[in-house]
Design a protein around this motif. Sequence first.
Motif, PDB file in Angstrom:
ATOM      1  N   GLN A  66       0.834  -1.214   0.000  1.00 42.09           N
ATOM      2  CA  GLN A  66       0.000   0.000   0.000  1.00 42.09           C
ATOM      3  C   GLN A  66       0.865   1.258   0.000  1.00 42.09           C
ATOM      4  O   GLN A  66       0.528   2.256  -0.625  1.00 42.09           O
ATOM      5  N   LYS A  67       2.018   1.197   0.695  1.00 41.88           N
ATOM      6  CA  LYS A  67       2.906   2.352   0.820  1.00 41.88           C
ATOM      7  C   LYS A  67       4.000   2.381  -0.244  1.00 41.88           C
ATOM      8  O   LYS A  67       4.879   3.243  -0.202  1.00 41.88           O
ATOM      9  N   GLY A  68       3.967   1.423  -1.199  1.00 43.07           N
ATOM     10  CA  GLY A  68       5.005   1.367  -2.225  1.00 43.07           C
ATOM     11  C   GLY A  68       6.342   0.928  -1.662  1.00 43.07           C
ATOM     12  O   GLY A  68       7.402   1.265  -2.210  1.00 43.07           O
ATOM     13  N   GLY A  69       6.301   0.170  -0.570  1.00 43.22           N
ATOM     14  CA  GLY A  69       7.528  -0.240   0.111  1.00 43.22           C
ATOM     15  C   GLY A  69       7.901  -1.688  -0.122  1.00 43.22           C
ATOM     16  O   GLY A  69       7.395  -2.349  -1.030  1.00 43.22           O
ATOM     17  N   ASP A  70       8.809  -2.165   0.730  1.00 44.25           N
ATOM     18  CA  ASP A  70       9.348  -3.525   0.602  1.00 44.25           C
ATOM     19  C   ASP A  70       8.965  -4.385   1.794  1.00 44.25           C
ATOM     20  O   ASP A  70       8.924  -3.921   2.935  1.00 44.25           O
ATOM     21  N   PHE A  71       8.738  -5.654   1.490  1.00 39.27           N
ATOM     22  CA  PHE A  71       8.438  -6.676   2.497  1.00 39.27           C
ATOM     23  C   PHE A  71       9.678  -7.553   2.617  1.00 39.27           C
ATOM     24  O   PHE A  71      10.114  -8.156   1.642  1.00 39.27           O
ATOM     25  N   ILE A  72      10.260  -7.595   3.822  1.00 39.06           N
ATOM     26  CA  ILE A  72      11.502  -8.325   4.049  1.00 39.06           C
ATOM     27  C   ILE A  72      11.232  -9.568   4.891  1.00 39.06           C
ATOM     28  O   ILE A  72      10.504  -9.508   5.892  1.00 39.06           O
ATOM     29  N   LEU A  73      11.810 -10.687   4.492  1.00 37.47           N
ATOM     30  CA  LEU A  73      11.720 -11.924   5.259  1.00 37.47           C
ATOM     31  C   LEU A  73      13.046 -12.119   5.995  1.00 37.47           C
ATOM     32  O   LEU A  73      14.090 -12.287   5.366  1.00 37.47           O
TER      33      LEU A  73
ATOM     34  N   ASP B 286      10.355  -9.115  -1.024  1.00 29.49           N
ATOM     35  CA  ASP B 286      11.209  -8.316  -1.901  1.00 29.49           C
ATOM     36  C   ASP B 286      12.682  -8.567  -1.577  1.00 29.49           C
ATOM     37  O   ASP B 286      13.544  -8.426  -2.437  1.00 29.49           O
ATOM     38  N   GLU B 287      12.955  -8.895  -0.312  1.00 26.52           N
ATOM     39  CA  GLU B 287      14.305  -9.192   0.169  1.00 26.52           C
ATOM     40  C   GLU B 287      14.173 -10.254   1.241  1.00 26.52           C
ATOM     41  O   GLU B 287      13.129 -10.412   1.844  1.00 26.52           O
ATOM     42  N   GLY B 288      15.286 -10.941   1.502  1.00 25.70           N
ATOM     43  CA  GLY B 288      15.284 -11.822   2.659  1.00 25.70           C
ATOM     44  C   GLY B 288      15.853 -13.185   2.398  1.00 25.70           C
ATOM     45  O   GLY B 288      16.419 -13.462   1.337  1.00 25.70           O
ATOM     46  N   GLY B 289      15.665 -14.042   3.429  1.00 36.43           N
ATOM     47  CA  GLY B 289      16.103 -15.424   3.341  1.00 36.43           C
ATOM     48  C   GLY B 289      15.502 -16.098   2.120  1.00 36.43           C
ATOM     49  O   GLY B 289      14.317 -15.975   1.864  1.00 36.43           O
ATOM     50  N   GLY B 290      16.347 -16.757   1.351  1.00 39.32           N
ATOM     51  CA  GLY B 290      15.891 -17.443   0.144  1.00 39.32           C
ATOM     52  C   GLY B 290      15.715 -16.535  -1.046  1.00 39.32           C
ATOM     53  O   GLY B 290      15.473 -16.993  -2.158  1.00 39.32           O
ATOM     54  N   VAL B 291      15.813 -15.210  -0.851  1.00 33.75           N
ATOM     55  CA  VAL B 291      15.606 -14.237  -1.924  1.00 33.75           C
ATOM     56  C   VAL B 291      16.862 -13.392  -2.142  1.00 33.75           C
ATOM     57  O   VAL B 291      17.205 -13.053  -3.270  1.00 33.75           O
ATOM     58  N   GLY B 292      17.541 -13.036  -1.026  1.00 30.55           N
ATOM     59  CA  GLY B 292      18.711 -12.173  -1.103  1.00 30.55           C
ATOM     60  C   GLY B 292      18.315 -10.712  -1.045  1.00 30.55           C
ATOM     61  O   GLY B 292      17.160 -10.379  -0.804  1.00 30.55           O
ATOM     62  N   GLY B 293      19.291  -9.848  -1.247  1.00 24.89           N
ATOM     63  CA  GLY B 293      19.037  -8.418  -1.220  1.00 24.89           C
ATOM     64  C   GLY B 293      20.225  -7.646  -0.691  1.00 24.89           C
ATOM     65  O   GLY B 293      21.215  -8.240  -0.256  1.00 24.89           O
ATOM     66  N   PRO B 294      20.123  -6.322  -0.702  1.00 26.79           N
ATOM     67  CA  PRO B 294      21.261  -5.469  -0.351  1.00 26.79           C
ATOM     68  C   PRO B 294      21.593  -5.382   1.140  1.00 26.79           C
ATOM     69  O   PRO B 294      22.609  -4.819   1.503  1.00 26.79           O
ATOM     70  N   HIS B 295      20.743  -5.907   2.010  1.00 31.27           N
ATOM     71  CA  HIS B 295      20.974  -5.781   3.447  1.00 31.27           C
ATOM     72  C   HIS B 295      21.228  -7.129   4.118  1.00 31.27           C
ATOM     73  O   HIS B 295      20.898  -7.324   5.278  1.00 31.27           O
TER      74      HIS B 295
END
Length: 179
Positions: free
Chosen positions: A34-41, A71-80
């Motif tokens: 809704q906020k145009g943000g990211d969901f991190i696992l 959008d990021e996280g375990g099994g997906v990866g990402g910049p953090h």
Amino acid sequence: DMKKTRVRFAPSPTGPLHMGGVRTALYNYLYAKQKGGDFILRIEDTDSHRFVPGAEDYILESLRWCGIVPDEGGGVGGPHAPYRQSERRSIYKKYADDLVRSGWAYYAFDTAEELEQARAKAEAEGKTFIYNFETRAALRNSLTLPEDEVRALLEERTDWTVRFKMPDGRVVEMDDMIR
């Protein structure tokens, strides 16, 4: 300058993802979208005694089955990265030390057996055991033990925990958008 919304879901890989976890993930996911943000696992894998092999993959698969794609996280990866809590200990140590030093946290040395005994004693008295500002005074921690014993325990053992020290005599309130 508006910061991008980032929410996280942090399940423990201790078995199948239950409906309460799915509900939490869904609320966070929908809020982020809704906020145009990211969901991190972020995988909360610090309880090594309850770790179940394959549970992390099962959690990711269950979320995807529900249409919740991180959008990021375990099994997906990402910049953090890293996204497994156990791999982030060195990142958090400085902040935990700062909280203890400033009086907002303390070291707890209670063993699982000691906590189980406290739980059983409370139940025998018809009460529910809750680790809080009242019960911590009777438990083994840096608030109740002499400073030299605390130092020795920190050096000798690795099974201690840093707990937040909620203020005495103060009501802490928050606005829960869901409830």
